[in-house]
Design an enzyme around this catalytic site. Structure first.
Site, mmCIF file in Angstrom:
data_model
loop_
_atom_site.group_PDB
_atom_site.id
_atom_site.type_symbol
_atom_site.label_atom_id
_atom_site.label_comp_id
_atom_site.label_asym_id
_atom_site.label_seq_id
_atom_site.Cartn_x
_atom_site.Cartn_y
_atom_site.Cartn_z
ATOM 1 N N LYS A 53 0.844 -1.203 0.000
ATOM 2 C CA LYS A 53 0.000 0.000 0.000
ATOM 3 C C LYS A 53 0.877 1.251 0.000
ATOM 4 O O LYS A 53 0.604 2.230 -0.702
ATOM 5 C CB LYS A 53 -0.953 -0.017 1.204
ATOM 6 N N GLN A 97 -4.629 -1.655 9.290
ATOM 7 C CA GLN A 97 -4.605 -2.985 8.669
ATOM 8 C C GLN A 97 -5.238 -4.022 9.589
ATOM 9 O O GLN A 97 -4.920 -4.100 10.771
ATOM 10 C CB GLN A 97 -3.147 -3.370 8.332
ATOM 11 N N ASP A 120 -11.108 2.625 3.748
ATOM 12 C CA ASP A 120 -11.467 1.208 3.590
ATOM 13 C C ASP A 120 -12.969 1.036 3.355
ATOM 14 O O ASP A 120 -13.418 -0.025 2.950
ATOM 15 C CB ASP A 120 -11.116 0.432 4.870
HETATM 16 N N1 GUN Z 1 -7.005 -6.875 5.755
HETATM 17 C C1 GUN Z 1 -7.311 -7.601 4.642
HETATM 18 N N2 GUN Z 1 -7.850 -6.806 3.698
HETATM 19 C C2 GUN Z 1 -7.882 -5.561 4.218
HETATM 20 C C3 GUN Z 1 -8.317 -4.306 3.718
HETATM 21 O O1 GUN Z 1 -8.811 -4.172 2.590
HETATM 22 N N3 GUN Z 1 -8.164 -3.256 4.551
HETATM 23 C C4 GUN Z 1 -7.652 -3.371 5.814
HETATM 24 N N4 GUN Z 1 -7.562 -2.276 6.548
HETATM 25 N N5 GUN Z 1 -7.243 -4.519 6.310
HETATM 26 C C5 GUN Z 1 -7.358 -5.600 5.516
#
Ligand code: GUN
Length: 285
Positions: A53, A97, A120
């Protein structure tokens, strides 16, 4: 192989390129979009996702600031960090995350994030807006799935769309987005009785169960579009999706690989949400 291979790496690259152009336009108006990425603990998969990311931000021209808390961090510590990032006007998006260590209540953390910075699209306000069709953030993986289907030349309108899995992150929100595109949606799950027959009637199947061989060739109508959201390891330890790719590819009309299908799309759509956040907060929308 008869099916068209839907290339998530290629399509996500195009979306990131479009995002880079948009980021430059926003910067030209005096705003530098910024994403705060928060990682708690030592989960190795999460470390990889968070790094990807941050790299994507750099490629697109979005500033990223990163915070790492220890595996033993308390809920209070994380909530304090979220409060600080909520108050920081230079931060447009906040991404914590998931999953979080067991001493921390994920729902509480999601609720604490300012809905305007919730890139998100996990906050109940944004989930509600998604359900009522309002404008705002789109959930990253579901929005990525819609882009994959459309940009590889397939229509959703009027199609029978079968989703396997009912999670808050994928199953439920992708149902909303497919409906918005005028698809006819069926959501299946672990208690569904006649999964094979339901799938056989599908023009589009989205599998998000996290279980190897959820979708086998006998479940697929000739020519169907198959979207595989799974990220699993088979007995040999090899990364694979939910779909029996080797056999389904000879029946399907189009199919996403794992890796290189849905995965890269999630990050590309996150970049788009960061730009939406920066624009909303600076009255550029
Ligand atoms: N863990 C797995 N996929 C995601 C996501 O799209 N966003 C976040 N914040 N955590 C995750």
């Amino acid at each position: 192989m008869t099916a068209q291979l839907i290339d998530g790496k290629l399509i996500s690259g195009q979306i990131k390129q479009e995002a880079a152009v948009e980021a430059a336009e926003i910067k030209a108006q005096g705003v530098t979009p910024c994403l705060a990425v928060v990682l708690v603990g030592n989960d190795s998969a999460s470390q990889v996702y968070v790094n990807n990311k941050k790299k994507a931000c750099e490629a697109v021209g979005i500033r990223s600031v990163s915070y790492e808390l220890a595996e033993e961090a308390t809920e209070e510590e994380l909530l304090q960090l979220v409060a600080k990032l909520n108050a920081d006007e230079t931060v447009n998006g906040i991404l914590v995350q998931m999953p979080l260590p067991k001493q921390i209540d994920e729902d509480k953390v999601i609720l604490a994030i300012d809905a305007k910075k919730d890139v998100d699209c996990f906050h109940p306000i944004n989930v509600g807006l998604l359900h009522t069709g309002g404008k705002g953030f789109l959930p990253c993986t579901p929005a990525g799935i819609i882009e994959l289907i459309k940009r590889s030349g397939h229509t959703i309108q009027g199609q029978n769309c079968v989703i396997i899995g009912r999670s808050n992150i994928v199953g439920k929100p992708v149902a909303m987005l497919l409906m918005k595109e005028n698809g006819t949606v069926t959501i299946c799950h672990s208690k569904t009785r006649n999964l094979v027959e339901i799938c056989r009637g599908a023009d589009i199947i989205v599998s998000a169960t996290g279980k190897v061989n959820t979708v086998t060739a006998d479940m697929v109508k000739a020519g169907a579009v198959i979207i595989d959201v799974g990220m699993n390891r088979n007995e040999a330890g090899k990364l694979c999706g939910d779909v029996d790719f080797e056999n389904v590819k000879d029946v399907a009309g189009a199919i996403t690989p794992v890796p290189g299908g849905v995965g890269p799309m999630t990050i590309a759509m996150l970049m788009k949400n960061c730009l939406v956040a920066a624009k909303m907060q600076n009255n550029l929308i």
